[in-house]
Design a protein around this motif. Structure first.
Motif, PDB file in Angstrom:
ATOM      1  N   TRP A 196      14.798  38.492  11.353  1.00 17.89           N
ATOM      2  CA  TRP A 196      16.174  38.693  11.817  1.00 17.89           C
ATOM      3  C   TRP A 196      17.118  38.253  10.694  1.00 17.89           C
ATOM      4  CZ3 TRP A 196      18.946  35.571  16.265  1.00 17.89           C
ATOM      5  CH2 TRP A 196      20.011  36.340  16.780  1.00 17.89           C
ATOM      6  N   LYS A 200      21.312  41.011  12.489  1.00 16.05           N
ATOM      7  CA  LYS A 200      21.727  42.210  13.217  1.00 16.05           C
ATOM      8  C   LYS A 200      20.536  43.024  13.710  1.00 16.05           C
ATOM      9  CE  LYS A 200      24.967  45.860  12.751  1.00 16.05           C
ATOM     10  NZ  LYS A 200      25.382  46.886  11.841  1.00 16.05           N
ATOM     11  N   HIS A 201      19.545  43.167  12.844  1.00 16.29           N
ATOM     12  CA  HIS A 201      18.353  43.923  13.213  1.00 16.29           C
ATOM     13  C   HIS A 201      17.189  42.963  13.367  1.00 16.29           C
ATOM     14  CE1 HIS A 201      20.967  46.767  11.059  1.00 16.29           C
ATOM     15  NE2 HIS A 201      20.546  47.613  11.986  1.00 16.29           N
ATOM     16  N   LEU A 202      16.609  42.967  14.541  1.00 17.11           N
ATOM     17  CA  LEU A 202      15.508  42.028  14.795  1.00 17.11           C
ATOM     18  C   LEU A 202      14.201  42.795  14.970  1.00 17.11           C
ATOM     19  CD1 LEU A 202      14.275  39.272  15.593  1.00 17.11           C
ATOM     20  CD2 LEU A 202      15.105  39.678  17.917  1.00 17.11           C
ATOM     21  N   ALA A 219      17.593  41.175  23.958  1.00 19.10           N
ATOM     22  CA  ALA A 219      18.961  41.648  23.747  1.00 19.10           C
ATOM     23  C   ALA A 219      19.948  40.742  24.478  1.00 19.10           C
ATOM     24  CB  ALA A 219      19.098  43.093  24.218  1.00 19.10           C
ATOM     25  N   GLU A 223      22.079  38.198  22.394  1.00 17.51           N
ATOM     26  CA  GLU A 223      23.316  38.993  22.373  1.00 17.51           C
ATOM     27  C   GLU A 223      23.276  40.050  21.275  1.00 17.51           C
ATOM     28  OE1 GLU A 223      26.792  36.520  24.081  1.00 17.51           O
ATOM     29  OE2 GLU A 223      25.689  35.155  22.780  1.00 17.51           O
ATOM     30  N   LEU A 224      22.223  40.843  21.362  1.00 17.32           N
ATOM     31  CA  LEU A 224      22.001  41.917  20.399  1.00 17.32           C
ATOM     32  C   LEU A 224      22.021  43.255  21.129  1.00 17.32           C
ATOM     33  CD1 LEU A 224      18.969  40.740  18.256  1.00 17.32           C
ATOM     34  CD2 LEU A 224      21.052  41.742  17.336  1.00 17.32           C
ATOM     35  N   ASP A 225      22.266  44.299  20.382  1.00 23.48           N
ATOM     36  CA  ASP A 225      22.156  45.641  20.916  1.00 23.48           C
ATOM     37  C   ASP A 225      20.666  46.008  20.969  1.00 23.48           C
ATOM     38  OD1 ASP A 225      22.296  48.303  21.467  1.00 23.48           O
ATOM     39  OD2 ASP A 225      23.948  48.695  20.061  1.00 23.48           O
ATOM     40  N   ASN A 228      18.956  47.744  18.186  1.00 23.89           N
ATOM     41  CA  ASN A 228      18.668  47.046  16.926  1.00 23.89           C
ATOM     42  C   ASN A 228      17.446  46.134  17.012  1.00 23.89           C
ATOM     43  OD1 ASN A 228      20.828  48.279  15.717  1.00 23.89           O
ATOM     44  ND2 ASN A 228      22.252  46.610  16.200  1.00 23.89           N
ATOM     45  N   ILE A 229      16.679  46.293  18.076  1.00 24.07           N
ATOM     46  CA  ILE A 229      15.494  45.443  18.261  1.00 24.07           C
ATOM     47  C   ILE A 229      14.234  46.302  18.236  1.00 24.07           C
ATOM     48  CG2 ILE A 229      14.299  43.871  19.828  1.00 24.07           C
ATOM     49  CD1 ILE A 229      16.995  43.175  21.048  1.00 24.07           C
ATOM     50  N   ARG A 258      17.086  33.880  11.412  1.00 22.17           N
ATOM     51  CA  ARG A 258      18.516  34.086  11.145  1.00 22.17           C
ATOM     52  C   ARG A 258      19.067  32.963  10.256  1.00 22.17           C
ATOM     53  NH1 ARG A 258      22.894  34.326  15.950  1.00 22.17           N
ATOM     54  NH2 ARG A 258      22.153  32.188  16.116  1.00 22.17           N
TER      55      ARG A 258
END
Ligand code: MOS
Length: 726
Positions: A196, A200-202, A219, A223-225, A228-229, A258
């Motif tokens: 990560w 942003k991209h995990l 997500a 708190e990710l889109d 993007n996972i 992160r």
């Protein structure tokens, strides 16, 4: 593709590959140690760091101070993240306890810090340098206390007049039983590698039963889109329900990545798993059964409690009592008590495993009181409809056949009927049996199948948790497309693939193979389009239609042809009771002086729809039965009721049944076909084996000794004062 009515005769009935005993197609990878598990994915990440978690040492309260300066300065340490460094992470719907962040401690060994270092040893050593101070608060940790205090248990359902039925009952029992809290104790711990680095991209290489659920949970938590996972979980060393959810390993690895800008791997250390992750709640259950003198049951009254952290649902031990046996008057009540032990959640056959462990002892007690053979008593009280809703029929139920076949194969009629009446030297020999029931739900499942030069590649986010998914999916594709098993490659456990049921609730085999079938039909339609026909047959590696007889390998030329679809299960299934049934027979020897119990042999007879592969299905049943034997004889998370945790939190103190404990296990499949379940007429079998098995052991021990035990595990200390004198 919609599945809106029961399947009639179809291509699976020819059972060319489906239903045949194929060994696992991933077997060679497994036994040579080359199937990559999450913690071993050094091939996919470079330059990774290792994270080590620290667990809270109180059960309830708040952290007042954390000093991580010494840990931060320790050799090799790249980062330390403590719970006080970040706000509490949002909780996904599927997570009851919080996973990380903030000062509140909700349960013992909740993760409160992660140290990230060059090596595991450095990270582990540095966690011990973190100073923590707490304000401890009193919590509730004792289920028996709660049971005594509790006056009204939530009645889930009542049919008829239960109280009146007990008043006029000719024969009845009324007993209270305990089942223990249990740990999944899967071989592979919870483990993840997270990348990560850009925040942003995990990408997460992990060990998880439910790819789509976990992606959603990640997500929410981070708190990710979701877009993007990416999650990969191709090989999983057991889950048993413990890996249905997002757990701390994934979250801590992600936070560490992160923070450091490098990939981070985290495995939950074994001594942390038992209190940090989820477990099966213990239960207290009261069961009353009433019957006429002829043996017909007139009433059931089953109430149970289990524990949960606030917001959880507990272990619903009364579920099977609603529909397993006939009886006009019935009441079930279940109360999940908010307590402050670690998070209780699903474990193999959640509810039924604990409920049948009790119901099936009670049935044995009733049979004895009625002077009936326990097999006969069950046959007498079979039902083909849900007794709570008689208009709801079982789609296909052969419980009586399981009982009869089992009795015959086991030699039941020869058994000694007098408890304590058979002795061989110092050993008391006994035989017991129990019924098994588990529902067989399905979940919509999708897959993608590609044809390239005659080879098929199947992709779905379905998982294989050691169950055999790879193999039965390959069998399904080979059968549908008319090719050989060797022509199919199966890729699983990747969130980039179409969404399937995942592995849970014994839904996986039936659901995922149906999804693969739907995708194969989509591929057939694509191939037909290319050939300009809509009635092609796929057999012997060829496509055949009027004027066409072409090897599949040549259909696409050099192209790839792809079919993708999802099997949607229709509402018509809701009008039916779709279940799986079985009977377990067990022989034990109990030492006359010490009470040591040894299994001698077990036999399980299963009615679980079409058996897609007798090798992998048998392995599921004996595995379930092995867990039932563990539950019967040894498995128990002890509870420190003063401090609120499980002190036996390792595999030395938490004893599971192993090979040496079980010399002989047999399985017989009726191989019924339930068209209402799926196009393959298959049902689940992964959880049926654990259902009722513990009670079969308990009943065999009673037959051996004349001592009726109602509290699991059935350890020798519970018998010592009642064993025959020397
Ligand atoms: Mo199962 S307890 O739904 O993995």
């Amino acid at each position: 593709m919609d599945f809106n009515q029961s399947a009639d005769e179809n291509l699976f009935d020819r059972a060319r590959i489906i239903g045949k005993p194929h060994t696992r197609i991933d077997g060679a990878l497994k036994v040579t140690g080359t199937a990559p598990y999450a913690y071993e994915r050094n091939d996919v990440v470079e330059n990774h760091l290792v994270g080590y978690p620290l667990g809270a040492s109180i059960a309830k309260g708040r952290i007042t101070r954390m000093d991580a300066s010494a840990a931060r300065n320790a050799e090799g340490v790249a980062a330390v993240i403590t719970a006080l460094d970040i706000d509490e992470l949002p909780r996904a719907d599927s997570n009851v306890a919080k996973l990380f962040g903030g000062d509140i401690v909700e349960h013992y060994h909740q993760a409160i810090a992660v140290v990230v270092a060059d090596t595991l040893e450095q990270a582990r050593a540095a966690t011990s340098l973190i100073e923590v101070e707490y304000e401890e608060m009193p919590g509730e940790f004792d289920l028996d206390d709660a049971w005594k205090r509790l006056q009204d248990r939530d009645v889930i359902n009542e049919v008829g007049d239960v109280d009146a039925a007990f008043e006029r009952a000719e024969v009845s029992i009324d007993e209270t039983y305990h089942t223990a809290s249990q740990s999944h104790a899967m071989m592979e711990p919870h483990a993840s590698i997270a990348d990560w680095c850009d925040g942003k991209h995990l990408t997460l290489w992990t060990s998880n039963q439910m790819i789509a659920w976990s992606k959603k949970a990640l997500a929410t938590t981070l708190e990710l889109d979701e877009a993007n996972i990416r999650l990969e979980s191709p090989y999983i060393g057991g889950g048993f329900g413990g890996k249905l959810w997002l757990r701390a390993d994934a979250v801590l690895a992600a936070l560490g990545s992160r923070e450091t800008g490098r990939p981070v791997k985290v495995a939950l250390p074994r001594p942390l798993i038992f209190n940090n992750a989820t477990h099966r709640s213990g239960t207290v259950q009261r069961l009353r059964i009433a019957a006429n003198r002829d043996g017909r049951i007139t009433a059931f009254d089953h109430s149970a409690i289990s524990h949960t952290l606030p917001g959880g649902s507990g272990e619903d031990a009364v579920n099977q009592t609603r529909c397993f046996y006939a009886g006009e008057n019935r009441r079930v009540a279940h109360h999940a008590i908010d307590m402050n032990l670690p998070e209780a959640a699903d474990m193999r056959a959640p509810g039924e495993a604990s409920g049948l462990a009790v119901l099936e002892i009670a049935m044995d007690e009733m049979a004895e009181k009625l002077g009936l053979d326990p097999v006969e008593f069950r046959i007498l009280n079979d039902t083909q409809v849900n007794p709570e809703e008689p208009e709801k029929r079982f789609s296909d139920r052969h419980f009586v056949e399981c009982l009869q076949k089992g009795a015959e194969a086991f030699g039941w009629s020869e058994r000694n009927r007098t408890p304590g009446g058979r002795r061989e030297g110092q050993w008391l020999i006994g035989q017991g049996m129990a019924g098994a029931y588990r529902g067989s739900p399905t979940l919509d499942s999708g897959a993608r199948v590609s044809l390239n030069q005659g080879r098929l590649v199947v992709e779905t986010d379905m998982t294989d948790i050691g169950t055999g998914s790879y193999t039965i999916i390959a069998q399904t594709a080979a059968e549908t497309m008319g090719v050989e098993l060797e022509d199919v490659e199966v890729r699983l456990g990747n969130s980039a693939y179409p969404k399937a049921s995942g592995s849970g609730g014994q839904m996986g085999a039936a659901s995922a193979t149906a999804g693969v079938y739907a995708a194969c039909l989509a591929l057939q339609a694509e191939i037909g389009k290319r050939l300009g026909v809509d009635n092609a047959r796929f057999e012997q590696g060829r496509v055949r239609a009027e004027g066409i007889d072409t090897p599949l390998a040549e259909v696409a030329g050099g192209d790839e042809i792809v079919g993708e679809d999802t099997l949607h299960f229709g509402d018509f299934k809701d009008k039916l009771e779709i279940g799986t049934f079985g009977a377990h027979f067990v022989e034990v020897a109990v030492h006359a002086y010490t009470g040591e119990t040894r299994l001698r042999r077990t036999l399980s007879v299963c009615d679980a729809g079409r058996i897609l592969n007798p090798v992998t299905a048998r392995s599921q049943v004996i595995g379930g039965m092995t867990m039932a034997i563990g539950a019967a004889l040894s498995e128990s998370l002890s509870i420190d009721t003063a401090r609120g945790f499980f002190p036996n939190h390792d595999l030395a103190g938490y004893e599971i049944a192993v090979h040496a404990d079980i010399p002989e296990q047999e399985v017989i499949f009726l191989d019924t076909q339930d068209g209402a379940s799926t196009p393959l007429k298959a049902k689940g079998v992964g959880e049926l084996g654990i259902c009722g098995g513990a009670a079969a052991v308990a009943n065999a021990m009673y037959n051996a000794t004349g001592i009726r035990l109602r509290d699991y595990p059935l350890t020798l200390d519970r018998m010592l004062d009642q064993l025959p004198a020397i």
